[in-house]
Scaffold this active site. Structure first.
Site, short mmCIF file in Angstrom:
data_model
loop_
_atom_site.label_atom_id
_atom_site.label_comp_id
_atom_site.label_asym_id
_atom_site.label_seq_id
_atom_site.Cartn_x
_atom_site.Cartn_y
_atom_site.Cartn_z
N HIS A 118 -1.69 -0.63 -2.87
CA HIS A 118 -1.07 -1.15 -4.09
C HIS A 118 -1.07 -2.68 -4.16
O HIS A 118 -0.84 -3.25 -5.21
CB HIS A 118 0.34 -0.59 -4.27
CG HIS A 118 1.38 -1.20 -3.37
ND1 HIS A 118 1.79 -0.63 -2.19
CD2 HIS A 118 2.10 -2.34 -3.49
CE1 HIS A 118 2.72 -1.36 -1.62
NE2 HIS A 118 2.93 -2.42 -2.39
N ASP A 148 -1.81 4.82 0.83
CA ASP A 148 -1.49 3.44 0.46
C ASP A 148 -2.05 2.45 1.47
O ASP A 148 -1.40 1.47 1.83
CB ASP A 148 0.03 3.26 0.31
CG ASP A 148 0.38 1.97 -0.44
OD1 ASP A 148 -0.47 1.47 -1.18
OD2 ASP A 148 1.51 1.47 -0.25
N SER A 221 4.82 -6.24 1.41
CA SER A 221 3.95 -5.06 1.43
C SER A 221 2.61 -5.37 2.08
O SER A 221 1.97 -6.37 1.77
CB SER A 221 3.71 -4.58 -0.01
OG SER A 221 4.88 -4.05 -0.56
#
Length: 479
Positions: A118, A148, A221
């Site tokens: 993402h 992911d 992230s």
């Protein structure tokens, strides 16, 4: 006498002081010093910024019209000030660049970098900045939305690669540390403990997340989660928040799963996952009692997909899968994680419980495809299942067409009154396919099954609802 008392007081105070110093030293020793770990591992962490070209639609300007107001009204100036002069007129689309920030870490000295899917999904340009301020344009080698995980490559040599660890020895309660770029603040360090392992999140069926209380925020992230040995044990991926900011619940992808994905992306360009072809649910305490189990564990099979590996191996709805390749399933989500990580076209050993007896079957694991994870009205004969508080009828042609139940077998729940069925969660429109481990495909079979229900006991009922099947526990009234 006074001198003796003073000496005793002094001795007591000295002992108390020594105890306090000793306690402080013990506490100091129990808190880790992260400085060496950070110094050694920060160079392997990178900042990732992306740019994506977008075009505005000017949808508001095309659809919104200034209301007709009296000439000279102050609201005319208000609308023009906030919405512009061209409201209601066709305008040219406006192009702009959307930017985002994230983190990543170097996994090989020749420029391979791991981050989240993402973080880089949809990016037209990916800029990687190292700890020494060098910057490189990165190329996407491969991405996997399900896990992911994304693999990038920069044109550089002799880079400081992170040391890859394992989660097999990771314990709940041990210290872990994250390095990343929250809100763009490069190489920010946060620490905490492992809160849980093997967490399943909604719509994340194939990742057994590591839960921590490490402070993770937007920009973290894709960054690494280190243990105290300086090994990467996870990739920081998600947070649970009601405000959008950190609330003490952070989730990281286990490094073994991520490295498996990366290896597949490098060698074949895509990721394959194992597929069993069953719909499963957790075994509750009530369901465990109905199956004769002392403790609730395992994965209860609610439905077997046609022409699936499970159907070919003889697995049936109502089976409780207890072990997969020797691993005991404490929850149904463990089966999804284990099957997803299994090699396709390889046999797997499954231990299950069927009708109170343990059985072992071998299933040839398939490959998960796509995003699965997955008569006349007058002839109706009603069966009033009064002890349970519901009315059921045969599945006629009209009922099948009206409720889209083509190929579904069982009896149709026409109405539910206050009672055991309603308390268990059975609703009008459900199709009862199995009751007390007895398959039912028509009213006669349902009547026969009703006669064998244990008074006052818990039974398992398999229902079909909205294209899905699941077991529910129902307590049969004593009278």
């Amino acid at each position: 006498m006074n001198a003796l008392l003073s000496k005793r007081r002094f001795t007591s105070l000295l002992i108390l002081l020594l105890l306090l110093i000793s306690s402080a030293l013990v506490q100091a020793r129990s808190l880790p010093d992260f400085t060496e770990l950070v110094e050694a591992n920060s160079p392997s962490v990178v900042n990732i910024s992306t740019k994506q070209h977008k075009t505005s639609s000017n949808r508001l300007n095309k659809e919104f019209q200034i209301p007709e107001l009296p000439e000279g009204s102050p609201f005319n100036e208000f609308f023009r000030h906030f919405f512009g002069e061209g409201l209601g007129q066709q305008q040219e689309p406006r192009e702009y660049d959307a930017r985002s920030l994230g983190s990543g870490f170097i996994i090989s000295d020749d420029g391979y970098i791991m981050t989240n899917f993402h973080v880089v999904n949809g990016a037209d340009e990916i800029l990687v900045r190292l700890s020494d301020r060098r910057e490189y344009i990165a190329k996407v080698i491969g991405m996997d939305k399900t896990s992911d995980v994304a693999l990038l490559k920069i044109d550089a040599k002799g880079l400081p690669a992170a040391k890859i660890g394992t989660t097999s020895k990771l314990k709940v309660g041990e210290w872990v540390l994250a390095i990343g770029s929250p809100f763009g603040f490069d190489h920010s360090v946060t620490a905490g403990i492992v809160s849980a392992k093997g967490r399943s999140l909604p719509n994340e069926n194939y990742v057994p997340f590591i839960q921590t209380d490490v402070a993770i925020n937007p920009g973290n992230s894709g960054g690494p989660l280190f243990n105290l040995d300086g090994e990467v044990v996870g990739i920081n991926s998600q947070i649970y928040s009601r405000t959008g900011g950190f609330m003490g619940l952070s989730f990281a992808i286990p490094i073994e799963l991520a490295m498996n994905v990366v290896d597949q992306l490098r060698t074949r360009g895509h990721v394959t996952r194992g597929w069993l072809g069953v719909m499963i649910q957790d075994v509750t305490r009530e369901l465990a009692e109905s199956f004769g189990m002392k403790h609730p564990y395992g994965a209860l099979v609610a439905r077997v997909m046609p022409d699936s590996p499970s159907e070919k191996a003889g697995i049936e709805a109502g089976d409780v899968i207890l072990k997969f390749n020797g691993t005991r399933l404490e929850s149904s989500s463990m089966l999804q994680h284990l099957v997803g990580a299994s090699r396709v076209d390889k046999p797997a050993e499954i231990e299950l419980l069927r009708n109170g007896e343990r059985k072992t079957v071998f299933v040839n694991i398939g490959e998960l495809k796509g995003d699965l994870a997955q008569g006349d009205a007058e002839a109706q004969i009603k069966q009033n299942a009064e002890p349970l508080g519901m009315n059921v009828v045969d599945l006629t042609k009209d009922i099948r067409e009206q409720h889209k139940l083509e190929g579904v077998k069982g009896v149709f729940v026409e109405s539910v009154t206050p009672g055991a069925a309603k308390s268990a969660g059975i609703e009008p429109g459900d199709v009862i396919q199995m009751i007390n481990r007895i398959r039912v495909s028509n009213l006669d079979e349902f009547k026969a099954a009703m006669k064998s229900l244990p008074k006052g006991g818990n039974i398992a009922v398999l229902i079909h609802r909205r294209n899905a099947s699941r077991f529910i526990a129902l307590q049969v009234p004593k009278e």
